[in-house]
Design an enzyme around this catalytic site. Structure first.
Site, PDB file in Angstrom:
ATOM      1  CE  LYS A  26      44.762 145.989  15.041  1.00 42.93           C
ATOM      2  NZ  LYS A  26      43.479 146.742  15.072  1.00 42.93           N
ATOM      3  CG  ASP A  64      38.551 152.535  14.018  1.00 41.06           C
ATOM      4  OD1 ASP A  64      39.206 151.504  14.223  1.00 41.06           O
ATOM      5  OD2 ASP A  64      38.534 153.483  14.830  1.00 41.06           O
ATOM      6  CE  LYS A 109      41.942 152.593  12.053  1.00 40.60           C
ATOM      7  NZ  LYS A 109      41.716 151.248  12.612  1.00 40.60           N
ATOM      8  CG  ASN A 156      31.283 146.543  15.343  1.00 40.02           C
ATOM      9  OD1 ASN A 156      32.389 146.027  15.419  1.00 40.02           O
ATOM     10  ND2 ASN A 156      30.285 145.977  14.686  1.00 40.02           N
TER      11      ASN A 156
HETATM   12  P1  NDP Z   1      31.969 152.519  17.522  1.00 44.10           P
HETATM   13  O1  NDP Z   1      31.920 153.854  16.930  1.00 44.10           O
HETATM   14  O2  NDP Z   1      31.000 151.480  17.095  1.00 44.10           O
HETATM   15  O3  NDP Z   1      31.878 152.617  19.114  1.00 44.10           O
HETATM   16  C1  NDP Z   1      32.813 153.339  19.838  1.00 44.10           C
HETATM   17  C2  NDP Z   1      32.390 153.313  21.314  1.00 44.10           C
HETATM   18  O4  NDP Z   1      33.457 153.863  22.092  1.00 44.10           O
HETATM   19  C3  NDP Z   1      31.172 154.170  21.578  1.00 44.10           C
HETATM   20  O5  NDP Z   1      30.451 153.626  22.649  1.00 44.10           O
HETATM   21  C4  NDP Z   1      31.786 155.522  21.940  1.00 44.10           C
HETATM   22  O6  NDP Z   1      30.954 156.314  22.758  1.00 44.10           O
HETATM   23  C5  NDP Z   1      33.009 155.092  22.704  1.00 44.10           C
HETATM   24  N1  NDP Z   1      34.042 156.131  22.529  1.00 44.10           N
HETATM   25  C6  NDP Z   1      34.692 156.459  21.395  1.00 44.10           C
HETATM   26  N2  NDP Z   1      35.529 157.485  21.583  1.00 44.10           N
HETATM   27  C7  NDP Z   1      35.397 157.815  22.875  1.00 44.10           C
HETATM   28  C8  NDP Z   1      36.018 158.774  23.678  1.00 44.10           C
HETATM   29  N3  NDP Z   1      36.942 159.631  23.185  1.00 44.10           N
HETATM   30  N4  NDP Z   1      35.650 158.814  24.991  1.00 44.10           N
HETATM   31  C9  NDP Z   1      34.718 157.949  25.506  1.00 44.10           C
HETATM   32  N5  NDP Z   1      34.099 157.013  24.763  1.00 44.10           N
HETATM   33  C10 NDP Z   1      34.444 156.931  23.487  1.00 44.10           C
HETATM   34  O7  NDP Z   1      33.465 151.998  17.292  1.00 44.10           O
HETATM   35  P2  NDP Z   1      34.054 150.527  17.381  1.00 44.10           P
HETATM   36  O8  NDP Z   1      33.313 149.734  18.386  1.00 44.10           O
HETATM   37  O9  NDP Z   1      34.184 150.011  16.011  1.00 44.10           O
HETATM   38  O10 NDP Z   1      35.542 150.817  17.904  1.00 44.10           O
HETATM   39  C11 NDP Z   1      35.905 150.756  19.287  1.00 44.10           C
HETATM   40  C12 NDP Z   1      37.399 150.527  19.408  1.00 44.10           C
HETATM   41  O11 NDP Z   1      37.756 149.298  18.780  1.00 44.10           O
HETATM   42  C13 NDP Z   1      38.289 151.583  18.749  1.00 44.10           C
HETATM   43  O12 NDP Z   1      39.469 151.721  19.504  1.00 44.10           O
HETATM   44  C14 NDP Z   1      38.619 150.947  17.403  1.00 44.10           C
HETATM   45  O13 NDP Z   1      39.812 151.471  16.867  1.00 44.10           O
HETATM   46  C15 NDP Z   1      38.782 149.508  17.824  1.00 44.10           C
HETATM   47  N6  NDP Z   1      38.679 148.496  16.785  1.00 44.10           N
HETATM   48  C16 NDP Z   1      37.584 148.432  15.976  1.00 44.10           C
HETATM   49  C17 NDP Z   1      37.485 147.429  15.027  1.00 44.10           C
HETATM   50  C18 NDP Z   1      36.285 147.262  14.168  1.00 44.10           C
HETATM   51  O14 NDP Z   1      36.236 146.300  13.415  1.00 44.10           O
HETATM   52  N7  NDP Z   1      35.272 148.121  14.268  1.00 44.10           N
HETATM   53  C19 NDP Z   1      38.580 146.480  14.810  1.00 44.10           C
HETATM   54  C20 NDP Z   1      39.659 146.591  15.775  1.00 44.10           C
HETATM   55  C21 NDP Z   1      39.679 147.579  16.690  1.00 44.10           C
HETATM   56  P3  NDP Z   1      30.238 157.591  22.110  1.00 44.10           P
HETATM   57  O15 NDP Z   1      29.294 157.041  21.101  1.00 44.10           O
HETATM   58  O16 NDP Z   1      29.578 158.281  23.237  1.00 44.10           O
HETATM   59  O17 NDP Z   1      31.335 158.411  21.482  1.00 44.10           O
HETATM   60  O1  2IT Z   2      41.520 148.632  13.950  1.00 47.56           O
HETATM   61  C1  2IT Z   2      41.139 147.770  13.139  1.00 47.56           C
HETATM   62  O2  2IT Z   2      41.743 146.709  12.987  1.00 47.56           O
HETATM   63  C2  2IT Z   2      39.919 148.052  12.370  1.00 47.56           C
HETATM   64  N1  2IT Z   2      39.292 149.093  12.562  1.00 47.56           N
HETATM   65  C3  2IT Z   2      39.453 147.083  11.330  1.00 47.56           C
HETATM   66  C4  2IT Z   2      40.242 147.230  10.058  1.00 47.56           C
HETATM   67  C5  2IT Z   2      39.747 146.443   8.880  1.00 47.56           C
HETATM   68  O3  2IT Z   2      40.292 146.673   7.802  1.00 47.56           O
HETATM   69  O4  2IT Z   2      38.856 145.606   9.013  1.00 47.56           O
END
Ligand code: NDP
Ligand code: 2IT
Length: 450
Positions: free
Chosen positions: A113, A165, A125, A239
């Site tokens: 990525k 994350d 990570k 997020n």
């Molecule tokens: P958050 O913690 O802000 O939100 C995660 C969301 O996904 C929540 O609504 C949570 O629900 C749900 N969730 C997480 N685990 C589970 C599970 N096992 N079963 C059902 N629901 C689940 O995280 P992010 O939004 O930051 O991350 C979401 C995804 O995006 C992840 O895969 C992360 O790796 C990916 N990502 C994030 C980035 C970032 O900048 N933040 C960048 C690139 C990718 P609940 O609260 O009920 O657990």
């Molecule tokens: O999965 C991802 O790319 C992230 N959680 C963000 C990583 C970062 O360094 O901003």
């Protein structure tokens, strides 16, 4: 292919019980077949053998005291996977499901990525099997401080730069940065996703979701279509999901769902973004409360999901944005989406679709943006935060957003151009994996056997 089989068998012996890691490796190696078969140099330099083995893995005890005075112990991780292109860069995940295999799959994906963004960042990570749900602010702070009491010695602005994350946002980054500063005395850009008050970048909070929607926009544009008026399914309520929904509205689409681990909200007229932010960013409560404010919306509890998948993907729509977690979209879910006429899937989460689900999308020849391309806007904007910190500058929202758009466009062009080069123009899995891999592998060769 024997080298895929041999690699997985070897990893099963050297890194046992890491199913998600094998899944991520298998997907990448499968895509690399066209270049591995013709390129002697990747074989001669043992690139595959080296790239699947992290440069360093740190595992540590994280003891902390809860509000009742009891001592709690969690397990912390940081996997410094590959530094061929720059300092290790990648988020920290705090979730009870975290184990070495989950962090390793995430770190492995991060290498490619980050390479795809074209920016100088390596892959890493980390995280912990800590469950932030129901914890007080004081407990979160004490946990973050204890986590950094070990991690601080391994990170730095030019060595390893963590971010958020799942379960890690600006609050947790704040507590970790504070402890890092106290231990080292350094006020430097060692984390990204920082508060705007003390070194954060505008757009970083929005970047993953916005980027994922820009990626969908570029996929549709290439087919002469747009997002305007499209019904969209979004999973997750964190997020990435929130800012995916925000950007979908800005570009004229209609997001009708969101979800968390308790269930799915289906709001036919469109998810109310203000309510969603209030529930998740301010009050941090379960999603079933959404229907209190909007009785016309429907809440489907997770207990009522189909046995072979996730209710959110069974609702008819034209576009789907999986933004929650790994393997949240099964083969049966993918078949349901395709049968209901989905034309595009853009992954905000990391590896949200199972391998069989990905096959369904590729066979159907819909627009499919795999996570390592579609969600790269988050880490790309993290690098923009690093650049601003290093040069002591602050760019405007518009400037950062414009750079994000250009980066997402370039990722789309790089993945689609590489896919076309190998005779499968619609296959962005192949395109993204090969384009990312070539950059890392060529850098590794130039840097010798290290
Ligand atoms: P958050 O913690 O802000 O939100 C995660 C969301 O996904 C929540 O609504 C949570 O629900 C749900 N969730 C997480 N685990 C589970 C599970 N096992 N079963 C059902 N629901 C689940 O995280 P992010 O939004 O930051 O991350 C979401 C995804 O995006 C992840 O895969 C992360 O790796 C990916 N990502 C994030 C980035 C970032 O900048 N933040 C960048 C690139 C990718 P609940 O609260 O009920 O657990
Ligand atoms: O999965 C991802 O790319 C992230 N959680 C963000 C990583 C970062 O360094 O901003």
């Amino acid at each position: 292919m024997t080298y895929i089989h041999d690699t997985i068998v070897r990893l099963q012996k050297t890194s046992p019980a890491q199913a998600e890691f094998y899944q991520a490796v298998e997907e990448v190696l499968d895509s690399l077949q066209p270049i591995l078969e013709t390129s002697e140099q990747y074989k001669r330099h043992a690139i595959i053998e080296r790239i699947v083995e992290p440069e360093r893995q740190i595992m540590f005890r994280v003891p902390w005291v809860d509000d009742q005075g009891n001592v709690q112990v969690n397990k912390g991780y940081r996997i410094e996977f590959n530094s061929a292109l720059g300092p290790y860069k990648g988020g920290l995940r705090f979730h009870p499901s975290v184990n070495a295999g989950i962090i390793k799959f995430l770190g492995f994906e991060q290498i490619f990525k980050n390479a795809l963004t074209g920016l100088p960042i390596g892959g890493g990570k980390g995280g912990a099997n800590f469950d932030p749900k129901g914890k007080s602010d004081g407990e979160i702070m004490r946990f973050c401080q204890s986590f950094i009491n070990e991690l601080y010695r391994h990170i730095g602005p030019t060595t390893d730069v963590p971010a958020g994350d799942i379960g890690v946002g600006a609050r947790e980054i704040g507590y970790m940065f504070g402890q890092y500063k106290r231990l080292t005395g350094n006020y430097d850009g060692v984390f990204t996703g920082k508060s705007l008050l003390w070194g954060g970048s505008l757009v970083r909070k929005e970047a993953t979701g916005y980027g994922c929607v820009y990626f969908a926009q570029y996929m549709l544009e290439a087919k002469g279509d747009t997002l305007a008026g499209k019904r969209c399914l979004v999973s997750g309520a964190g997020n990435v999901a929130i800012y995916t929904i925000e950007k979908l509205y800005q570009l004229g689409a209609r997001p009708v769902t969101c979800s968390d681990s308790s269930g799915t909200v289906y709001h036919e007229t469109g998810i109310n973004l203000e309510t969603l932010k209030e529930l998740k960013e301010v009050r941090k409560v379960r999603l079933n409360e959404y229907v209190t404010a909007h009785p016309e919306a429907k809440f489907i509890p997770a207990a009522d999901y189909p046995a072979d998948g996730n209710a959110v993907w069974r609702i008819p729509a034209e576009l789907a944005f999986p933004c929650a977690t790994q393997n949240e979209l099964s083969e049966a879910d993918a078949q349901a989406l395709v049968a209901n006429g989905v034309i595009g899937v853009s992954e905000g989460a990391n590896m949200p679709s199972t391998q069989d689900a990905v096959e369904v999308f590729l066979d159907a020849k819909i627009c499919y943006g795999p996570g390592k391309a579609a969600n790269a806007g988050g880490v790309a904007t993290s690098q923009l935060e690093m650049a601003q910190n290093a040069s002591m500058q602050r760019w405007s929202f518009e400037e950062v957003d414009e750079k994000l758009k250009v980066i997402m466009k370039n990722i789309f062009l790089s993945a689609s151009g590489t896919a076309a080069e190998f005779g499968e123009p619609h296959n962005l899995v192949l395109g993204a994996n090969i384009a990312g891999f070539r950059r890392v592998a060529d850098a590794m060769i130039e840097q010798g056997v290290v």
